[in-house]
Structures are given as C-alpha cells and as structure tokens.
Design a protein around this motif. Structure first.
Motif, PDB file in Angstrom:
ATOM      1  N   ASP A 121       0.996  -1.053  -0.021  1.00 39.69           N
ATOM      2  CA  ASP A 121      -0.108   0.094  -0.065  1.00 39.69           C
ATOM      3  C   ASP A 121       0.971   1.407   0.040  1.00 39.69           C
ATOM      4  OD1 ASP A 121      -2.599  -1.021  -0.054  1.00 39.69           O
ATOM      5  OD2 ASP A 121      -2.468  -1.604   1.998  1.00 39.69           O
ATOM      6  N   ALA A 122       2.009   1.217   0.593  1.00 36.70           N
ATOM      7  CA  ALA A 122       2.868   2.366   0.650  1.00 36.70           C
ATOM      8  C   ALA A 122       3.514   2.533  -0.870  1.00 36.70           C
ATOM      9  CB  ALA A 122       3.905   2.085   1.504  1.00 36.70           C
ATOM     10  N   ALA A 123       3.755   1.200  -1.413  1.00 35.55           N
ATOM     11  CA  ALA A 123       4.248   1.521  -2.646  1.00 35.55           C
ATOM     12  C   ALA A 123       3.299   2.051  -3.555  1.00 35.55           C
ATOM     13  CB  ALA A 123       4.807   0.169  -3.135  1.00 35.55           C
ATOM     14  N   ARG A 124       2.092   1.748  -3.371  1.00 35.68           N
ATOM     15  CA  ARG A 124       1.041   2.225  -4.241  1.00 35.68           C
ATOM     16  C   ARG A 124       0.728   3.618  -4.092  1.00 35.68           C
ATOM     17  NH1 ARG A 124      -0.915  -3.055  -3.801  1.00 35.68           N
ATOM     18  NH2 ARG A 124      -2.080  -2.619  -1.947  1.00 35.68           N
ATOM     19  N   TRP A 125       0.655   4.086  -2.934  1.00 36.19           N
ATOM     20  CA  TRP A 125       0.454   5.582  -2.454  1.00 36.19           C
ATOM     21  C   TRP A 125       1.656   6.309  -3.314  1.00 36.19           C
ATOM     22  CZ3 TRP A 125       4.077   8.606   0.067  1.00 36.19           C
ATOM     23  CH2 TRP A 125       3.769   9.882   0.411  1.00 36.19           C
ATOM     24  N   ALA A 159      12.090  -4.589   6.601  1.00 31.52           N
ATOM     25  CA  ALA A 159      10.832  -3.902   6.318  1.00 31.52           C
ATOM     26  C   ALA A 159      10.961  -2.865   5.198  1.00 31.52           C
ATOM     27  CB  ALA A 159      10.036  -3.244   7.592  1.00 31.52           C
ATOM     28  N   ALA A 160      12.260  -2.055   5.241  1.00 32.43           N
ATOM     29  CA  ALA A 160      12.546  -0.977   4.373  1.00 32.43           C
ATOM     30  C   ALA A 160      12.740  -1.757   2.963  1.00 32.43           C
ATOM     31  CB  ALA A 160      13.909  -0.226   4.694  1.00 32.43           C
ATOM     32  N   GLY A 161      13.624  -2.850   2.829  1.00 31.52           N
ATOM     33  CA  GLY A 161      13.636  -3.680   1.712  1.00 31.52           C
ATOM     34  C   GLY A 161      12.395  -4.263   1.035  1.00 31.52           C
ATOM     35  N   ALA A 162      11.591  -4.553   2.192  1.00 33.20           N
ATOM     36  CA  ALA A 162      10.236  -4.749   1.588  1.00 33.20           C
ATOM     37  C   ALA A 162       9.397  -3.853   0.731  1.00 33.20           C
ATOM     38  CB  ALA A 162       9.456  -5.575   2.803  1.00 33.20           C
ATOM     39  N   VAL A 163       9.433  -2.580   1.240  1.00 31.62           N
ATOM     40  CA  VAL A 163       8.738  -1.380   0.725  1.00 31.62           C
ATOM     41  C   VAL A 163       9.557  -1.326  -0.692  1.00 31.62           C
ATOM     42  CG1 VAL A 163       8.262   0.895   0.736  1.00 31.62           C
ATOM     43  CG2 VAL A 163       8.054  -0.382   2.880  1.00 31.62           C
ATOM     44  N   ILE A 164      10.877  -1.191  -0.484  1.00 32.99           N
ATOM     45  CA  ILE A 164      11.757  -0.900  -1.928  1.00 32.99           C
ATOM     46  C   ILE A 164      11.281  -2.098  -2.920  1.00 32.99           C
ATOM     47  CG2 ILE A 164      14.070  -0.632  -2.966  1.00 32.99           C
ATOM     48  CD1 ILE A 164      14.809   0.363   0.119  1.00 32.99           C
ATOM     49  N   ASP A 165      11.276  -3.119  -2.324  1.00 34.35           N
ATOM     50  CA  ASP A 165      10.946  -4.461  -3.286  1.00 34.35           C
ATOM     51  C   ASP A 165       9.399  -4.017  -3.980  1.00 34.35           C
ATOM     52  OD1 ASP A 165      11.088  -7.240  -4.258  1.00 34.35           O
ATOM     53  OD2 ASP A 165       9.474  -7.671  -3.120  1.00 34.35           O
ATOM     54  N   ALA A 166       8.511  -3.699  -3.092  1.00 35.54           N
ATOM     55  CA  ALA A 166       7.135  -3.382  -3.731  1.00 35.54           C
ATOM     56  C   ALA A 166       7.232  -2.484  -4.711  1.00 35.54           C
ATOM     57  CB  ALA A 166       6.190  -3.036  -2.540  1.00 35.54           C
ATOM     58  N   LEU A 167       8.109  -1.203  -4.486  1.00 38.17           N
ATOM     59  CA  LEU A 167       8.329  -0.241  -5.523  1.00 38.17           C
ATOM     60  C   LEU A 167       8.673  -0.666  -6.866  1.00 38.17           C
ATOM     61  CD1 LEU A 167       9.636   2.720  -3.127  1.00 38.17           C
ATOM     62  CD2 LEU A 167       7.402   2.685  -4.338  1.00 38.17           C
ATOM     63  N   ALA A 168       9.612  -1.668  -6.581  1.00 40.39           N
ATOM     64  CA  ALA A 168      10.189  -2.214  -7.881  1.00 40.39           C
ATOM     65  C   ALA A 168       9.217  -2.950  -8.568  1.00 40.39           C
ATOM     66  CB  ALA A 168      11.280  -3.163  -7.493  1.00 40.39           C
ATOM     67  N   GLY A 169       8.304  -3.825  -7.818  1.00 41.62           N
ATOM     68  CA  GLY A 169       7.303  -4.310  -8.260  1.00 41.62           C
ATOM     69  C   GLY A 169       6.153  -3.539  -9.201  1.00 41.62           C
ATOM     70  N   LEU A 170       6.183  -2.381  -9.040  1.00 46.38           N
ATOM     71  CA  LEU A 170       5.344  -1.466  -9.420  1.00 46.38           C
ATOM     72  C   LEU A 170       6.313  -0.568 -10.867  1.00 46.38           C
ATOM     73  CD1 LEU A 170       3.437   0.123  -6.615  1.00 46.38           C
ATOM     74  CD2 LEU A 170       2.580  -1.744  -8.294  1.00 46.38           C
ATOM     75  N   GLY A 171       7.449  -0.915 -10.867  1.00 44.63           N
ATOM     76  CA  GLY A 171       8.158  -0.137 -12.077  1.00 44.63           C
ATOM     77  C   GLY A 171       8.871   0.883 -11.519  1.00 44.63           C
ATOM     78  N   ILE A 172       8.864   0.998 -10.297  1.00 40.43           N
ATOM     79  CA  ILE A 172       9.772   2.266  -9.629  1.00 40.43           C
ATOM     80  C   ILE A 172      10.950   1.598  -9.028  1.00 40.43           C
ATOM     81  CG2 ILE A 172       9.541   4.068  -7.988  1.00 40.43           C
ATOM     82  CD1 ILE A 172       6.544   3.885  -8.068  1.00 40.43           C
ATOM     83  N   ASP A 173      12.040   1.426  -9.707  1.00 38.65           N
ATOM     84  CA  ASP A 173      13.368   0.680  -9.455  1.00 38.65           C
ATOM     85  C   ASP A 173      14.398   1.537  -9.847  1.00 38.65           C
ATOM     86  OD1 ASP A 173      13.089   0.712 -12.323  1.00 38.65           O
ATOM     87  OD2 ASP A 173      12.923  -1.645 -12.344  1.00 38.65           O
ATOM     88  N   PHE A 174      14.352   2.645 -10.225  1.00 35.29           N
ATOM     89  CA  PHE A 174      15.999   3.338 -10.499  1.00 35.29           C
ATOM     90  C   PHE A 174      16.255   3.753  -8.983  1.00 35.29           C
ATOM     91  CE2 PHE A 174      18.111   7.490 -11.570  1.00 35.29           C
ATOM     92  CZ  PHE A 174      19.399   6.682 -11.975  1.00 35.29           C
ATOM     93  N   SER A 175      16.918   2.556  -8.303  1.00 30.15           N
ATOM     94  CA  SER A 175      17.475   2.799  -6.811  1.00 30.15           C
ATOM     95  C   SER A 175      18.683   3.035  -6.731  1.00 30.15           C
ATOM     96  CB  SER A 175      16.997   1.526  -6.190  1.00 30.15           C
ATOM     97  OG  SER A 175      15.702   1.087  -6.336  1.00 30.15           O
ATOM     98  N   SER A 176      19.019   3.685  -5.505  1.00 35.58           N
ATOM     99  CA  SER A 176      20.373   4.024  -5.242  1.00 35.58           C
ATOM    100  C   SER A 176      20.989   2.628  -4.560  1.00 35.58           C
ATOM    101  CB  SER A 176      20.606   4.904  -4.137  1.00 35.58           C
ATOM    102  OG  SER A 176      19.937   4.492  -2.838  1.00 35.58           O
ATOM    103  N   PRO A 177      22.314   2.642  -4.775  1.00 33.70           N
ATOM    104  CA  PRO A 177      22.982   1.489  -4.122  1.00 33.70           C
ATOM    105  C   PRO A 177      22.396   0.979  -2.808  1.00 33.70           C
ATOM    106  CG  PRO A 177      24.640   2.556  -5.614  1.00 33.70           C
ATOM    107  CD  PRO A 177      23.446   3.512  -5.353  1.00 33.70           C
ATOM    108  N   GLU A 178      22.433   1.974  -2.129  1.00 33.42           N
ATOM    109  CA  GLU A 178      21.873   1.852  -0.713  1.00 33.42           C
ATOM    110  C   GLU A 178      20.600   0.927  -0.605  1.00 33.42           C
ATOM    111  OE1 GLU A 178      25.089   4.795  -0.975  1.00 33.42           O
ATOM    112  OE2 GLU A 178      23.331   4.567  -1.957  1.00 33.42           O
ATOM    113  N   ALA A 179      19.733   1.816  -1.219  1.00 36.15           N
ATOM    114  CA  ALA A 179      18.387   1.096  -1.457  1.00 36.15           C
ATOM    115  C   ALA A 179      18.278  -0.238  -2.052  1.00 36.15           C
ATOM    116  CB  ALA A 179      17.503   2.014  -2.298  1.00 36.15           C
ATOM    117  N   ALA A 180      19.303  -0.641  -2.998  1.00 33.44           N
ATOM    118  CA  ALA A 180      19.188  -1.904  -3.756  1.00 33.44           C
ATOM    119  C   ALA A 180      19.999  -2.946  -2.737  1.00 33.44           C
ATOM    120  CB  ALA A 180      20.094  -1.740  -4.783  1.00 33.44           C
ATOM    121  N   VAL A 181      20.941  -2.507  -2.057  1.00 31.55           N
ATOM    122  CA  VAL A 181      21.401  -3.544  -1.173  1.00 31.55           C
ATOM    123  C   VAL A 181      20.073  -3.837  -0.085  1.00 31.55           C
ATOM    124  CG1 VAL A 181      23.052  -3.707   0.849  1.00 31.55           C
ATOM    125  CG2 VAL A 181      23.690  -2.878  -1.273  1.00 31.55           C
TER     126      VAL A 181
END
Length: 182
Positions: free
Chosen positions: A80-84, A112-134
């Motif tokens: 839901d956070a990713a959809r928001w 939990a942060a990794g889970a949110v970033i993963d959900a964002l990537a699932g929506l196509g929002i995946d231009f992530s910093s290396p810190e976020a990717a790790v």
C-alpha cells in the motif's frame, strides 16, 4: 550557481535509502516523498505512534520537511505504501523521488525497508540508489524467514520478553494490513 546536494542525499536516484534522523535530514529532506519505516515499536513503548507527524516534528528534533509528505510503512502495509507513492507520481504527472528512511538500524527495520523498496520495484519504480538496492536485496533473499528474523532480532526478543509476542507476530505479516498513515 545552485548549491550541489551532498552525495549522501542520493539525489541522482528516484528511490533512496537512509537511517534515522541523519537519513531523514540528508536523504529525506531532498526527496519529494518520505516513507518512514518502523517495523516494531521500541521495547517498553508498544502503544505509541511510530510515524512522525508534521505538527510534532520540531518538538521531537525532526528536521524541517515542509511540503514533503511523510507516511509510515512496515512489512504489513508495504504494498500500500508503494501504491501510495505511485499515486503521488501519477498525480504529479512526472517522476518523483522517494526516500525510504528507517527509524533505526536493526534487522527488523532493514527488512521492512527492503520490503517497501521491493514493492516499489514491483510497480516499476526501480531506479534505486546502491544503498536502496542492497536493503532490497536483503529482504528478497530473506523473505521466507522474515517471521523468524523479527522474533529473533534484539527488538523482537525484547518485546517478546515484555509479553508482546502478538505484536511481533502481527508485525511480520507481509501485506497483512491495507492502510498507510500520513
């Protein structure tokens, strides 16, 4: 000539990651949106608000983030956070940046942060910093063990010892709630 943002702000990337107040100040202050991640309440403070509220920001030493929407997310509402975030981008009609900032540096907040970033990537929002990717990779590699890892973490064990095993158990339910708190 405009001032160059610090490298720690990760402004080159759409999805950024930081920890605690320092992360909120460096990464969050220069993002369009902030998703504050706090997977478990502090031991001894089970009843309490996890997400910073704008009106309480100065009282708690939060940096000034005027005009930057902040929501709370954890494992239970990560999708839901990713959809928001995606809704905010659609509404803006342009790409917006998001800072995923954890309340602490514990295992539970990292997952939990990794889970949110993963959900964002699932929506196509995946231009992530290396810190976020790790951080995202830590979640995806350990997703099946999240329940165990939360209950075995320092914060999880402290809550369980205080009689709050149910809080730890419900906090590990990936996408078990469908709301975000602004």
């Amino acid at each position: 000539m405009p001032e160059t943002p610090p490298l720690a702000a990760q402004t080159h990337y759409q999805v950024r990651f930081g920890r605690g107040l320092e992360g909120l100040q460096t990464v969050g202050a220069l993002a369009d949106l902030v998703i504050w991640v706090d997977a478990l309440p502090e031991p001894g403070a089970v009843a309490g608000q996890k997400a910073p509220r704008a009106e309480d920001a100065h009282a708690h030493g939060w940096p000034e983030l005027i005009g930057v929407p902040i929501i709370h997310a954890d494992l239970t509402n990560r999708s839901d956070a990713a959809r928001w975030m995606l809704e905010q981008q659609v509404e803006a009609g342009d790409r917006v940046s998001v800072a995923i900032v954890t309340a602490g540096d514990g295992v539970e907040d990292t997952l939990a942060a990794g889970a949110v970033i993963d959900a964002l990537a699932g929506l196509g929002i995946d231009f992530s910093s290396p810190e976020a990717a790790v951080v995202c990779a830590s979640f995806t590699a350990l997703e099946r063990a999240v329940g165990h890892l939360l209950s075995a973490s320092v914060a999880g064990r402290a809550l369980i010892a205080d009689g709050y095993a149910d809080v730890v158990s419900s906090a590990s339910g990936i996408d078990s709630q469908s709301s975000v708190v602004a």
